[in-house]
Design an enzyme around this catalytic site. Structure first.
Site, PDB file in Angstrom:
ATOM      1  CB  SER A 149       1.331  64.296  38.357  1.00 26.95           C
ATOM      2  OG  SER A 149       1.526  65.685  38.294  1.00 26.95           O
ATOM      3  CG  ASP A 225      -4.796  68.277  41.315  1.00 29.71           C
ATOM      4  OD1 ASP A 225      -3.907  69.134  41.508  1.00 29.71           O
ATOM      5  OD2 ASP A 225      -4.580  67.159  40.825  1.00 29.71           O
ATOM      6  CG  HIS A 258      -1.591  66.557  42.253  1.00 31.23           C
ATOM      7  ND1 HIS A 258      -2.172  66.427  41.015  1.00 31.23           N
ATOM      8  CD2 HIS A 258      -0.253  66.401  42.043  1.00 31.23           C
ATOM      9  CE1 HIS A 258      -1.233  66.199  40.095  1.00 31.23           C
ATOM     10  NE2 HIS A 258      -0.053  66.173  40.694  1.00 31.23           N
TER      11      HIS A 258
END
Lengths: 284, 284
Positions: A149, A225, A258
């Site tokens: 991320s 995600d 995620h």
């Protein structure tokens, strides 16, 4: 470097340290996994994978949740996990939001007051921390870099901006084009100010055309995600790579989200990718 | 059963559920990992490993930190993680200490008021939860059981007291002889009262001589575990096994502590142990 804790793990050692960072002007904690080869009776220096974590994380999320030590132990690969921002520096508002300030350093060098007093996570991760660890621990100085991320993007810019410094780079669900998404725009305006020209040197997608080194990019992304569309935009990075003939292996994984359940599922592929570039054998 | 969350993981699914437990008389949450085989287009029922966690844990510690899903996915093995006690039942003092009440149900049936109103974790783990899950999820009804610390002991007593109910049993750093250590004596006097005769049916070491089934015990223990001497006492269990000719494989691991770094290091051995007993192939 003060040793805070250590745990034997897969025949190697997980350690946490505290040290005084000059570039951040504060005390920092980090974690390192040393594989068995590095702590044996006749310890052998090993290469290191630097892992940069995402928003809200510390040095511990990856070490506890990614399940990376098994394969790293087999490969003879150290893993270094820095924290995600300066800590305890008492800047007004540093703890007000999850996506700016503490836990959200974005691996850039802030130029705007008051953040510029401490928020130099780029210099910390690229220079200060490796220099310290290569002096103090059995590390060869060969490095690779990856992250998730915010940290996946951090890994990309660290590699793209420093030809020769890393043998390989990869990312999980990176914030691939931060000048063009809410998380990135909030962070860059806060740390760098309103002149968007100054943002460009910190955006992986915008760095691709000018990259002096063409390390292939391994990027994993889950299709389920929640942040994919609004924040991550891997297709912008893929488009830039295509135009610049920069090799990217963007793998879209159906149904993955995620979380660290996603990272754990594919971390061995990334460790193998880095091991090949670092000249480590793929088997135990 | 209300689905709270799900994450794709190693091609399978990690799910969290909430349900109303009759035997505990409260709402409970639990986690389950279903391997790819169980969620494919033509899902195939799979056997399940029940994992019982230690003091202070919830259903999440093992799922996030043990790195078990990789091998379980390969083997076609489901993993079920119950919580470690009833929750939110408003008994006086339930949250006062880490080793009694919430997060510390010890997998026994309390007989002493007020705990006897809710604290029946043994019945919950042995009967109610498997019956629910074998009705609602693609599980075959073949079961194995393992756990850590308080939960390692829980796994041992569940297996020892229920011949034929589990195909195999194992434990990490179990509280092996709870009638004889501070954690166990505090819990048993609180849940069962002061008559120590009533404690004996809940102590694995004391159950060994009379066990009606002789499942071999796989027990892993770190030598650097801070609780080894005062609380865990695996040698008492090993002595009882030797006297009763009950096979135990007590593996002492030099330098390992009580953490999930220890569990992660050896979880694949345990998964393979259970897979053999459950008739699953060892390779993918």
């Amino acid at each position: 470097m003060e040793l805070l804790a250590s745990n034997v793990c897969f025949g190697g050692e997980h350690r946490r340290y505290r040290h005084r960072s000059e570039v951040l002007d504060c005390d920092m904690e980090f974690a390192v996994f040393l594989p068995p080869a590095a702590i044996a009776g006749q310890p052998k220096p090993v290469p290191a994978l630097y892992w940069l974590s995402g928003l809200t994380c510390t040095d511990q999320n990856f070490m506890q949740k990614a399940g990376a030590q098994r394969r790293a132990a087999e490969l003879g690969l150290a893993i270094v996990c820095p924290d995600t921002s300066p800590r305890g520096v008492n800047l007004p508002g540093e703890d007000d939001s999850y996506d700016f300030g503490s836990g959200a350093g974005f691996y850039i060098n802030a130029t705007r007051e008051p953040w510029s007093r401490h928020y130099h996570m780029y210099d910390y991760v690229v220079s200060e921390l490796p220099e310290l660890l290569e002096r103090e621990l059995p590390l060869t100085g060969k490095r690779s870099i990856s992250g998730h991320s915010m940290g996946g993007h951090g890994a990309l810019i660290c590699a793209l901006k420093n030809p020769g410094r890393y043998q390989s780079v990869s990312a999980f669900a990176p914030i691939a084009n931060p000048t063009n998404c809410p998380w990135g725009r909030k962070a860059f305006s806060g740390y760098l100010g309103d002149d968007e020209e100054t943002w460009k040197e910190w955006d992986a997608t915008l760095l691709i055309p000018e990259a002096k080194e063409r390390l292939p990019l391994l990027v994993d992304q889950g299709t389920a995600d929640d942040f994919l569309e609004q924040q991550l935009a891997p297709e912008a990075l893929a488009d830039a790579c295509e135009k610049a003939h920069h090799h990217i292996d963007l793998r879209m994984h159906r149904g993955y989200d995620h979380s660290y359940f996603f990272i754990a599922s594919f971390i061995d592929d990334h460790l193998n990718h880095h091991a090949r570039a670092l000249g480590l054998s793929r088997s135990a």
